[in-house]
Design an enzyme around this catalytic site. Structure first.
Site, PDB file in Angstrom:
ATOM      1  N   LYS A  13       0.878  -1.254  -0.339  1.00 30.66           N
ATOM      2  CA  LYS A  13       0.391   0.093   0.365  1.00 30.66           C
ATOM      3  C   LYS A  13       0.977   1.135  -0.278  1.00 30.66           C
ATOM      4  O   LYS A  13       0.658   2.331  -0.897  1.00 30.66           O
ATOM      5  CB  LYS A  13      -0.661   0.085   0.839  1.00 30.66           C
ATOM      6  N   ARG A  88     -10.031   1.534   8.717  1.00 29.06           N
ATOM      7  CA  ARG A  88      -9.101   0.072   9.293  1.00 29.06           C
ATOM      8  C   ARG A  88     -10.297  -0.731  10.353  1.00 29.06           C
ATOM      9  O   ARG A  88     -10.214  -2.315  10.887  1.00 29.06           O
ATOM     10  CB  ARG A  88      -8.340  -0.157   9.783  1.00 29.06           C
ATOM     11  N   ARG A 127      11.077  -5.125   4.685  1.00 26.92           N
ATOM     12  CA  ARG A 127      10.875  -4.636   4.377  1.00 26.92           C
ATOM     13  C   ARG A 127      11.673  -3.512   5.006  1.00 26.92           C
ATOM     14  O   ARG A 127      12.251  -2.952   6.543  1.00 26.92           O
ATOM     15  CB  ARG A 127       9.760  -3.972   4.902  1.00 26.92           C
ATOM     16  N   ARG A 160      11.173  -0.776  10.538  1.00 25.34           N
ATOM     17  CA  ARG A 160      10.221   0.141  11.135  1.00 25.34           C
ATOM     18  C   ARG A 160      10.303  -1.136  12.791  1.00 25.34           C
ATOM     19  O   ARG A 160      10.242  -2.556  13.135  1.00 25.34           O
ATOM     20  CB  ARG A 160       8.461  -0.142  10.667  1.00 25.34           C
ATOM     21  N   ARG A 171      -0.552  -8.120  13.815  1.00 28.16           N
ATOM     22  CA  ARG A 171      -0.975  -7.630  13.003  1.00 28.16           C
ATOM     23  C   ARG A 171      -1.865  -7.854  12.211  1.00 28.16           C
ATOM     24  O   ARG A 171      -2.887  -7.408  11.148  1.00 28.16           O
ATOM     25  CB  ARG A 171       0.423  -6.358  11.306  1.00 28.16           C
TER      26      ARG A 171
HETATM   27  P1  AMP Z   1       0.172   0.783   9.208  1.00 29.40           P
HETATM   28  O1  AMP Z   1       1.879   2.271   8.964  1.00 29.40           O
HETATM   29  O2  AMP Z   1      -0.873   1.469   8.038  1.00 29.40           O
HETATM   30  O3  AMP Z   1       0.712   0.176   9.145  1.00 29.40           O
HETATM   31  O4  AMP Z   1       0.796   1.003  10.274  1.00 29.40           O
HETATM   32  C1  AMP Z   1       1.191   0.409  11.654  1.00 29.40           C
HETATM   33  C2  AMP Z   1      -0.055   0.852  13.224  1.00 29.40           C
HETATM   34  O5  AMP Z   1      -0.636   2.233  12.954  1.00 29.40           O
HETATM   35  C3  AMP Z   1      -1.055   0.076  12.816  1.00 29.40           C
HETATM   36  O6  AMP Z   1      -0.484  -1.439  13.068  1.00 29.40           O
HETATM   37  C4  AMP Z   1      -2.288   0.279  14.118  1.00 29.40           C
HETATM   38  O7  AMP Z   1      -1.413  -0.083  15.455  1.00 29.40           O
HETATM   39  C5  AMP Z   1      -2.022   1.636  13.612  1.00 29.40           C
HETATM   40  N1  AMP Z   1      -2.882   2.039  12.614  1.00 29.40           N
HETATM   41  C6  AMP Z   1      -2.761   2.857  11.933  1.00 29.40           C
HETATM   42  N2  AMP Z   1      -3.739   3.181  10.947  1.00 29.40           N
HETATM   43  C7  AMP Z   1      -4.572   3.227  12.384  1.00 29.40           C
HETATM   44  C8  AMP Z   1      -6.479   2.859  12.254  1.00 29.40           C
HETATM   45  N3  AMP Z   1      -6.808   3.185  11.578  1.00 29.40           N
HETATM   46  N4  AMP Z   1      -7.013   2.448  13.239  1.00 29.40           N
HETATM   47  C9  AMP Z   1      -6.430   2.336  14.216  1.00 29.40           C
HETATM   48  N5  AMP Z   1      -4.943   2.431  14.324  1.00 29.40           N
HETATM   49  C10 AMP Z   1      -3.648   2.626  13.533  1.00 29.40           C
END
Ligand code: AMP
Length: 229
Positions: A13, A88, A127, A160, A171
């Site tokens: 993404k 989400r 990654r 990360r 996740r």
């Molecule tokens: P991402 O970079 O999108 O994979 O997000 C990393 C982490 O941020 C996720 O595993 C969640 O803990 C938190 N996170 C990101 N977006 C959301 C969302 N829309 N709702 C809740 N938690 C989020």
């Protein structure tokens, strides 16, 4: 144009949202990146999110919804935006519907990058990300030109914290249980499923193939010519 980019962690993404944002000239808004910035800045929101993110769970809907509503109020979002990693949960999707109606944004177009679950752990643990420009690399199929260094700005790349195998597994489980049902919520709307187990260029071609007729019909295609494949 409002675009929602869906896909499990590791589906690409971040890479696609950068390309689409450049192409269409609309901001790519990643709630994950925003939360990481809050943690870095040591804000109350960042402190509340930190341990949840470190464990692979989801930050509370209220906090994320408020952060998102504020972000899409900026002038750069007035003519559209792309959301990466939001909504989400079904609650977030319902909140976004109300926000879209209230602010009179266009009906969102949903792009779902579908990747078989068993390919994801390997993708995520290999990654790397540039902490400066947020560009994402993958040591397996998209390595930087100089190992460990961002091609674009020379910043040392980082892994990360939540890309460790244990957190990645959590996740993916969270995605399957909580976020996958959100796709059903959008299924009868402007929903497009794209195979995400192909090269980034192939996926981008598929996305532009879907969006080009829509943006040219709306008369707002495109800020820049499509980048070379
Ligand atoms: P991402 O970079 O999108 O994979 O997000 C990393 C982490 O941020 C996720 O595993 C969640 O803990 C938190 N996170 C990101 N977006 C959301 C969302 N829309 N709702 C809740 N938690 C989020």
């Amino acid at each position: 144009m409002v675009l929602l980019l869906f896909g499990p962690p590791g589906s690409g993404k971040g890479t696609q949202s950068g390309r689409i944002s450049n192409w269409l000239g609309i901001p790519a808004i990643s709630t994950g990146d925003m939360l990481r910035e809050e943690i870095k800045a040591g804000t109350a929101l960042g402190n509340a999110a930190q341990s949840i993110m470190a464990s692979g769970g989801l930050v509370g809907d209220d906090l994320v919804n408020r952060m998102l509503a504020q972000r899409v109020s900026s002038p750069d979002s007035a003519h559209g935006f792309l959301l990466d990693g939001y909504p989400r949960t079904v609650e977030q999707a319902e909140y976004l519907d109300r926000l879209i109606e209230e602010r009179q944004f266009q009906t969102p177009i949903v792009l779902h990058l579908d990747v078989p679950m068993d390919a994801l752990v390997g993708r995520l643990t290999s990654r790397r990300q540039c902490p400066q420009c947020k560009r994402i690399y993958n040591l397996l199929h998209q390595p930087p030109r100089t190992p460990g260094i961002c091609d674009d700005d020379g910043t040392p790349l980082i892994t990360r914290k939540d890309d460790s195998e244990e957190v990645v597994t959590e996740r993916i489980r969270t995605y399957d249980e909580v976020t996958r049902p959100v796709l059903a919520y959008y299924q009868d709307r402007k929903y497009h499923q794209i195979r995400g187990d192909r090269s980034p260029s192939y996926i981008f071609e598929a996305i532009t193939g879907i969006l080009e007729p829509i943006v040219s019909k709306n008369g707002n295609c495109c800020a820049k010519p499509k980048p070379p494949i």
